[in-house]
Design a protein around this motif. Sequence first.
Motif, mmCIF file in Angstrom:
data_model
loop_
_atom_site.group_PDB
_atom_site.id
_atom_site.type_symbol
_atom_site.label_atom_id
_atom_site.label_comp_id
_atom_site.label_asym_id
_atom_site.label_seq_id
_atom_site.Cartn_x
_atom_site.Cartn_y
_atom_site.Cartn_z
ATOM 1 N N GLY A 111 0.799 -1.221 0.000
ATOM 2 C CA GLY A 111 0.000 0.000 0.000
ATOM 3 C C GLY A 111 0.826 1.261 0.000
ATOM 4 O O GLY A 111 0.296 2.360 -0.177
ATOM 5 N N GLY A 112 2.140 1.120 0.214
ATOM 6 C CA GLY A 112 3.011 2.288 0.211
ATOM 7 C C GLY A 112 3.433 2.704 1.611
ATOM 8 O O GLY A 112 2.726 2.455 2.597
ATOM 9 N N SER A 113 4.594 3.319 1.706
ATOM 10 C CA SER A 113 5.147 3.726 3.004
ATOM 11 C C SER A 113 4.241 4.697 3.741
ATOM 12 O O SER A 113 4.051 4.585 4.961
ATOM 13 C CB SER A 113 6.526 4.358 2.799
ATOM 14 O OG SER A 113 7.432 3.437 2.231
ATOM 15 N N GLN B 65 7.035 5.958 -22.154
ATOM 16 C CA GLN B 65 5.857 5.700 -21.331
ATOM 17 C C GLN B 65 6.303 5.607 -19.862
ATOM 18 O O GLN B 65 7.034 4.710 -19.482
ATOM 19 C CB GLN B 65 5.170 4.405 -21.741
ATOM 20 C CG GLN B 65 4.020 3.991 -20.838
ATOM 21 C CD GLN B 65 2.868 4.987 -20.843
ATOM 22 O OE1 GLN B 65 2.255 5.243 -21.878
ATOM 23 N NE2 GLN B 65 2.576 5.566 -19.680
ATOM 24 N N ILE B 66 5.850 6.562 -19.045
ATOM 25 C CA ILE B 66 6.247 6.592 -17.638
ATOM 26 C C ILE B 66 5.311 5.726 -16.795
ATOM 27 O O ILE B 66 4.094 5.871 -16.870
ATOM 28 C CB ILE B 66 6.244 8.033 -17.105
ATOM 29 C CG1 ILE B 66 7.300 8.878 -17.844
ATOM 30 C CG2 ILE B 66 6.513 8.057 -15.601
ATOM 31 C CD1 ILE B 66 7.261 10.353 -17.479
ATOM 32 N N ILE B 67 5.911 4.827 -16.030
ATOM 33 C CA ILE B 67 5.178 4.036 -15.043
ATOM 34 C C ILE B 67 5.614 4.547 -13.675
ATOM 35 O O ILE B 67 6.739 4.305 -13.231
ATOM 36 C CB ILE B 67 5.475 2.525 -15.150
ATOM 37 C CG1 ILE B 67 5.398 2.052 -16.609
ATOM 38 C CG2 ILE B 67 4.532 1.742 -14.252
ATOM 39 C CD1 ILE B 67 4.028 2.140 -17.232
ATOM 40 N N ASN B 68 4.743 5.280 -13.004
ATOM 41 C CA ASN B 68 5.107 5.971 -11.757
ATOM 42 C C ASN B 68 4.449 5.295 -10.563
ATOM 43 O O ASN B 68 3.575 4.433 -10.698
ATOM 44 C CB ASN B 68 4.675 7.439 -11.836
ATOM 45 C CG ASN B 68 5.635 8.362 -11.110
ATOM 46 O OD1 ASN B 68 6.415 7.929 -10.269
ATOM 47 N ND2 ASN B 68 5.571 9.645 -11.436
ATOM 48 N N ARG B 69 4.855 5.676 -9.370
ATOM 49 C CA ARG B 69 4.222 5.260 -8.123
ATOM 50 C C ARG B 69 3.437 6.444 -7.570
ATOM 51 O O ARG B 69 3.751 7.605 -7.846
ATOM 52 C CB ARG B 69 5.276 4.807 -7.107
ATOM 53 C CG ARG B 69 6.050 3.559 -7.483
ATOM 54 C CD ARG B 69 5.191 2.307 -7.486
ATOM 55 N NE ARG B 69 4.504 2.097 -6.213
ATOM 56 C CZ ARG B 69 5.065 1.592 -5.122
ATOM 57 N NH1 ARG B 69 6.334 1.198 -5.153
ATOM 58 N NH2 ARG B 69 4.376 1.454 -4.018
ATOM 59 N N GLY C 66 6.979 5.299 -0.654
ATOM 60 C CA GLY C 66 8.317 5.607 -0.177
ATOM 61 C C GLY C 66 9.361 5.383 -1.258
ATOM 62 O O GLY C 66 10.388 6.063 -1.293
ATOM 63 N N THR C 67 9.114 4.420 -2.138
ATOM 64 C CA THR C 67 10.026 4.197 -3.264
ATOM 65 C C THR C 67 10.068 5.434 -4.151
ATOM 66 O O THR C 67 11.146 5.867 -4.589
ATOM 67 C CB THR C 67 9.582 2.975 -4.081
ATOM 68 O OG1 THR C 67 9.554 1.826 -3.237
ATOM 69 C CG2 THR C 67 10.524 2.719 -5.244
ATOM 70 N N ARG C 68 8.909 6.028 -4.399
ATOM 71 C CA ARG C 68 8.870 7.261 -5.197
ATOM 72 C C ARG C 68 9.599 8.386 -4.472
ATOM 73 O O ARG C 68 10.383 9.125 -5.088
ATOM 74 C CB ARG C 68 7.425 7.666 -5.485
ATOM 75 C CG ARG C 68 7.297 9.006 -6.219
ATOM 76 C CD ARG C 68 5.881 9.275 -6.682
ATOM 77 N NE ARG C 68 5.756 10.602 -7.272
ATOM 78 C CZ ARG C 68 4.682 11.023 -7.949
ATOM 79 N NH1 ARG C 68 3.644 10.209 -8.122
ATOM 80 N NH2 ARG C 68 4.643 12.235 -8.461
ATOM 81 N N ALA C 69 9.363 8.518 -3.181
ATOM 82 C CA ALA C 69 10.018 9.581 -2.414
ATOM 83 C C ALA C 69 11.536 9.427 -2.453
ATOM 84 O O ALA C 69 12.275 10.410 -2.601
ATOM 85 C CB ALA C 69 9.517 9.575 -0.977
ATOM 86 N N ASP D 224 0.239 1.115 -7.373
ATOM 87 C CA ASP D 224 0.533 1.014 -5.947
ATOM 88 C C ASP D 224 1.591 -0.023 -5.627
ATOM 89 O O ASP D 224 2.237 0.043 -4.583
ATOM 90 C CB ASP D 224 -0.745 0.666 -5.159
ATOM 91 C CG ASP D 224 -1.726 1.823 -5.103
ATOM 92 O OD1 ASP D 224 -1.266 2.977 -5.185
ATOM 93 O OD2 ASP D 224 -2.934 1.564 -4.975
ATOM 94 N N SER D 225 1.763 -0.992 -6.497
ATOM 95 C CA SER D 225 2.627 -2.129 -6.210
ATOM 96 C C SER D 225 3.883 -2.124 -7.071
ATOM 97 O O SER D 225 3.816 -1.916 -8.288
ATOM 98 C CB SER D 225 1.852 -3.429 -6.455
ATOM 99 O OG SER D 225 2.712 -4.526 -6.529
ATOM 100 N N SER D 226 5.029 -2.377 -6.439
ATOM 101 C CA SER D 226 6.281 -2.494 -7.196
ATOM 102 C C SER D 226 6.220 -3.674 -8.147
ATOM 103 O O SER D 226 6.784 -3.626 -9.251
ATOM 104 C CB SER D 226 7.462 -2.658 -6.232
ATOM 105 O OG SER D 226 7.681 -1.487 -5.480
ATOM 106 N N GLY D 227 5.535 -4.736 -7.735
ATOM 107 C CA GLY D 227 5.399 -5.893 -8.603
ATOM 108 C C GLY D 227 4.658 -5.557 -9.883
ATOM 109 O O GLY D 227 5.021 -6.022 -10.971
#
Length: 318
Positions: free
Chosen positions: A94-96, A179-183, A188-191, A212-215
Amino acid sequence: MKKTVMLMMVLVLTVVLAACGQNNNNSGASSAPESSAPASSAPASSAPASESPAAELSGSILATGSSALMPLVEQASKKFMDIHKGVSIQVQAGGSGTGLNQVSEGQSDIGNSDVFAEEKLDADKAAELVDHQVAVVGMAAVVNPSVEVDNLTKAQLVDIFTGKVTNWKDVGGNDQSIQIINRPSSSGTRATFETYALGQKSDDLPGSIQEDSSGTVRKLVGETPGAIGYLALSYLDESVKVLKYEGVEATVDNITNGTYPVWAYQHMYTKGEPNEVQKAFLDFMLSDDVQLNDVVELGYIPASSMQIKRDVNGTITK
């Protein structure tokens, strides 16, 4: 006369035999306590009767937050539950930001995070949390294997994630749309990527995809021509191409010696000091079993291996 003498002898013999029998009975009765005394005293010498073996751990833990940290916590929790059958551990992503908010509000027991609590929560709420750093993870920009680029500079990454560059040919690649795949902003990975790779916030550009998921980010980057995203090293596989940053590879050696700057501590926060079950699990996360096996196997770095330290303000010390 003879009959009288013989009768007296019989009487004497009877008395003597009766006396011997009584002595034998008394000696047998007195010997029984002696033979049983050691057995009855043994328990008293080994432990008081009031003491009992330590109770097996039991209870439940809900850990939520960072998807970058999730693979490590999941794998360690399975090993912990194999040892402690009475403990149930659930791990959710769900994210940091989500993890930190949920542990702060009492909705989860542990908040997993790639960033310090102070970066996501108000100071008063962050002050209520206790930080348990369990590992370090590097993060890298990744692209679809069809992209003919192996390295990007900080300036080029900024141009891509702010929409100034939209075609790979403008950064030395093939003629292909980016093509950007963002969080999401809660990630927290994005931060971490924004702070240490870009040096600024990225934009939620029209046409970019948020996951939402790194996977899921890894899956989309691997399947989408021209795609770019970023992942913790624990998520890397052959489905994506890992880019160098300013000519430096995202390796364990380069991270531990400070050459590669895009990395983060992996935090497991509790609200106040952990209870008995939570503490046992957090201690297990720092055990040699996890640190020397699971941490390394899954692409993380033991915090003790770092030759540098970074505080909440980003200041590096050795």
